[in-house]
Write an enzyme that holds these catalytic residues in place. Structure first.
Site, PDB file in Angstrom:
ATOM      1  N   GLU A 134       0.799  -1.221   0.000  1.00 43.95           N
ATOM      2  CA  GLU A 134       0.000   0.000   0.000  1.00 43.95           C
ATOM      3  C   GLU A 134       0.838   1.281   0.000  1.00 43.95           C
ATOM      4  OE1 GLU A 134      -2.887  -0.319   3.140  1.00 43.95           O
ATOM      5  OE2 GLU A 134      -3.920  -1.983   2.166  1.00 43.95           O
ATOM      6  N   GLU A 191      -4.944  -7.802  -1.276  1.00 44.99           N
ATOM      7  CA  GLU A 191      -5.790  -7.810  -0.089  1.00 44.99           C
ATOM      8  C   GLU A 191      -7.219  -7.534  -0.527  1.00 44.99           C
ATOM      9  OE1 GLU A 191      -4.656  -5.354   3.204  1.00 44.99           O
ATOM     10  OE2 GLU A 191      -2.540  -5.945   3.090  1.00 44.99           O
TER      11      GLU A 191
END
Length: 430
Positions: free
Chosen positions: A196, A329
């Site tokens: 991320e 994810e």
């Protein structure tokens, strides 16, 4: 380690074939050139200050890893931080009554045990770099400076809250240390280079895609990817799109928080500047998709907005046959009707059911989009709270009803019957 026909896991899913993997267009393929699907679940703990997988507090690692296979998954995504390499498990992080063979081991020696047992039961591993210095409460997710390092040029000398300790060069060296440890073990099939990344992090830090300078994440993916492949040219190099909505001018398009890989209006991203490595066909791109349980992802929880969003953000990589995407994810507590609508919409899209709305379609032996469900276990009140009941053995039916839709099921299952099961499935399921 030549590829061989697949072995059954649980729930009608299959383990990945033996050997290594590469890409062909938007498909990940095995050594026979046969498309495969990475059906993964996330394992946290090495990304934070516990310095051990979090499930080790609650369950024997061999038992729960057999449970992963029995639930149909073929891969686990293990989060790690730079601390992991020289750490020892925090006091209380491992229940040694349940895991007596782990007592006295360092964090990496514990990880060796996990990797070894995964190989014995046919489970694959993808390592994902989450943080430099670990996170609060014993786990670490998104590093708030948005970068893969927290010291030296390009950073503000912190990870967003703690003083920085890891330079960009140290990050690369640490990644290669991990790669060298498992370089000849096909259980470890790939590396998700950084979790991320943010287009704009705390402290005024900002990264870019192919525009140069110390925060050019495209350049990092290129340099670190090539360094990994110099050690083992058969590993998958997974590159996440930077998250954020204010990306105009730094080589990205500003689609949204899931991870920007797009080039809307010719702004930039993968179509105008793909990651090209010295060994071709090893790059897999990645985004994250969550529902309203996770605060960053509130705008696209209905099909009318979620499908167009995915088309623009990453689905075009399939419709244009550019490269595969692995959703590194994805997850939900599935508590509200909107959560279940989100989950069904995402899995329908991944499985090629939204072609009429511009989504990907899969023909012949092509495999649908792969992904990694977050997360394995039972973690009440967390974002998200896990796949298992509080006994750490029983799968939650609502979670299983969704994860069943992401399993690897080849179009032609030659040599398998509908009742075929792995030894793990037979042992842990009634």
């Amino acid at each position: 380690h030549r590829s061989a026909p697949e072995t059954a896991a649980g729930r009608g899913g299959l383990l990945l074939p033996k050997g290594w993997f590469t890409t062909r267009g938007a498909q990940i393929v095995d050594e026979r050139g046969k498309p495969v699907r990475i059906a993964s679940v996330g394992l946290p703990g090495y990304d934070g200050t516990d310095n051990a997988l979090r499930f080790l507090r609650f369950v024997n690692y061999e038992v729960t890893m057999r449970g992963v296979v029995a639930d149909g998954f073929n891969t686990v995504r293990i989060a790690w931080s730079d601390l992991t390499l020289n750490a020892t498990p925090k006091a209380g992080a491992i229940n040694y009554d349940l895991n007596p063979d782990l007592k006295g081991l360092s964090s990496m020696q514990v990880l060796d045990k996990v990797v070894d047992y995964a190989g014995k039961i046919g489970l694959r591993i993808i390592f994902d770099h989450h943080t430099n210095d670990g996170g609060d409460h014993g786990w670490g997710g998104q590093q708030t400076n948005g970068l893969w390092f927290d010291k030296g040029p390009g950073s503000n000398g912190t990870d967003g809250s703690n003083p920085g300790t890891i330079t960009a060069q140290q990050f690369q060296d640490n990644t290669l240390t991990l790669v060298k440890r498992y370089r000849n073990n096909p259980t470890v099939m790939g590396y998700d280079l950084d979790n991320e990344p943010l287009s704009q992090g705390t402290g005024g830090v900002s990264l870019n895609w192919g525009q140069g300078g110390p925060t050019d994440i495209w350049q990092m993916y290129t340099d670190v990817g090539n360094a990994i492949l110099a050690l083992n040219p058969k590993l998958l190099i997974i590159c996440e799109g930077p998250q954020g909505v204010s990306n105009i001018g730094n080589g990205l398009a500003g689609i949204g928080p899931e991870g920007d890989l797009s080039a809307v209006g010719g702004v930039g991203g993968v179509p105008s500047k793909p990651v090209k490595l010295k060994f071709p066909n090893q790059v897999v791109y990645s985004v994250h998709e969550y529902d309203t349980n996770v605060y960053d992802f509130k705008d696209n929880d209905q099909p009318s907005t979620l499908i167009p969003h995915m088309n623009k953000d990453w689905g075009y990589l399939y419709t244009q046959n550019i490269a595969p995407v692995w959703i590194g994810e994805m997850g939900s507590n599935l508590e509200k009707p909107a959560d279940r609508i989100w989950a069904q919409t995402l899995l329908d899209y991944m499985n090629g059911k939204d072609e009429a709305q511009g989504g990907p379609a899969f023909k012949g032996e092509d495999q649908p989009v792969g992904g990694s469900w977050w997360l394995w276990g039972n973690f009440p009140a967390e974002q998200t709270d896990g796949t298992l009941e509080s006994d750490w053995k029983t799968p939650r039916p609502d979670q299983q009803g969704i994860t069943d839709l992401m399993l690897y099921k080849p179009v032609r299952q030659k040599g398998l019957t509908s009742g075929a099961r792995s030894s793990a499935d037979k042992k842990d399921r009634p």
